[in-house]
Scaffold this motif. Structure first.
Motif, short mmCIF file in Angstrom:
data_model
loop_
_atom_site.label_atom_id
_atom_site.label_comp_id
_atom_site.label_asym_id
_atom_site.label_seq_id
_atom_site.Cartn_x
_atom_site.Cartn_y
_atom_site.Cartn_z
N GLU A 1 0.76 -1.22 0.15
CA GLU A 1 0.06 0.03 0.06
C GLU A 1 0.94 1.16 0.03
O GLU A 1 0.62 1.96 -0.83
N ASP A 2 1.96 1.25 0.91
CA ASP A 2 2.82 2.34 0.81
C ASP A 2 4.06 2.19 0.13
O ASP A 2 4.84 1.13 0.41
N PRO A 3 4.36 2.96 -0.97
CA PRO A 3 5.41 2.73 -2.00
C PRO A 3 6.77 2.85 -1.20
O PRO A 3 7.72 2.22 -1.56
N THR B 1 1.96 -1.36 -6.33
CA THR B 1 1.32 -0.83 -5.23
C THR B 1 0.24 -0.67 -5.53
O THR B 1 -0.46 -1.15 -6.63
#
Length: 205
Positions: free
Chosen positions: A91-93, A119
């Motif tokens: 979810e968070d790059p 992502t």
């Protein structure tokens, strides 16, 4: 004292050491990677022949106070890079960079995940369509296991539920979707991601 059975399961051989409180008895058998229970019971049966002058697996098991088991199977798979190809969905790059914080982590990332990383954004109006495209790409690139790393358990459940709704069971049965929060409760996303990836790469117990 009754018997203590010690089993050391390796990639080639499985060693069995039995202690009766006074003396040790040693034996070994070939490891059967297709079914580790086979070499385990064969090793104990061979040990029983040393103790009783005849194979009596049941007797030795009944006379054992404890059975201790250790294995190098996981270490071997990791060192030899013989596990399944992992696809990573985060979810968070920034987690991708955090997982490659030094040369050793970067090498491990390249070996276990490589370019099979994508992502997702829960606020995406076309999230469902995007996830389907993403998983199609990861599996086409060779991913045999998918690890989802979200900010919390709810985001990971959302992703998995959408995938289960859009893919036939035969696909997600052969390419399992595994969520990081189910492996470990750790607020550090990179550490939780690594724990999940390594556990997914290792053979099941």
């Amino acid at each position: 004292m009754k018997h203590l059975i010690n089993i050391d399961n390796g990639g080639t051989l499985t060693d069995v050491c039995v202690w009766d409180g006074d003396q040790f008895s040693f034996t070994k058998t070939l490891t059967t990677p297709f079914d580790l229970s086979e070499c385990l019971f064969e090793g104990i049966a061979k040990a029983s022949a040393n103790l009783y002058d005849e194979r009596d697996l049941i007797r030795l098991l009944h006379e054992a106070d404890h059975i201790r088991y250790s294995t190098t199977q996981g270490t071997n798979v990791l060192v030899e890079r013989k596990g399944p190809s992992i696809g990573l969905l985060v979810e968070d790059p920034s987690v991708i960079d955090a997982m490659q914080s030094d040369d050793d982590h970067s090498t491990l990332f390249a070996d276990l995940i490589g370019t099979r990383v994508e992502t997702f954004n829960l606020s995406d109006d076309e999230l469902e369509f995007s996830l389907v495209q993403t998983v199609n790409k990861l599996t086409t690139d060779g991913a045999a296991r998918l690890v989802v790393v979200g900010s919390d358990t709810e985001s990971e459940r959302t992703v998995r539920n959408l995938l289960l709704r859009n893919f036939p069971r035969q696909l997600l049965g052969s390419v399992p979707v595994l969520c990081s929060w189910e492996f470990v409760d750790d607020a550090n996303d990179a550490r939780r991601a690594w724990s999940s990836v390594v556990n997914t790469f290792l053979p099941p117990p």
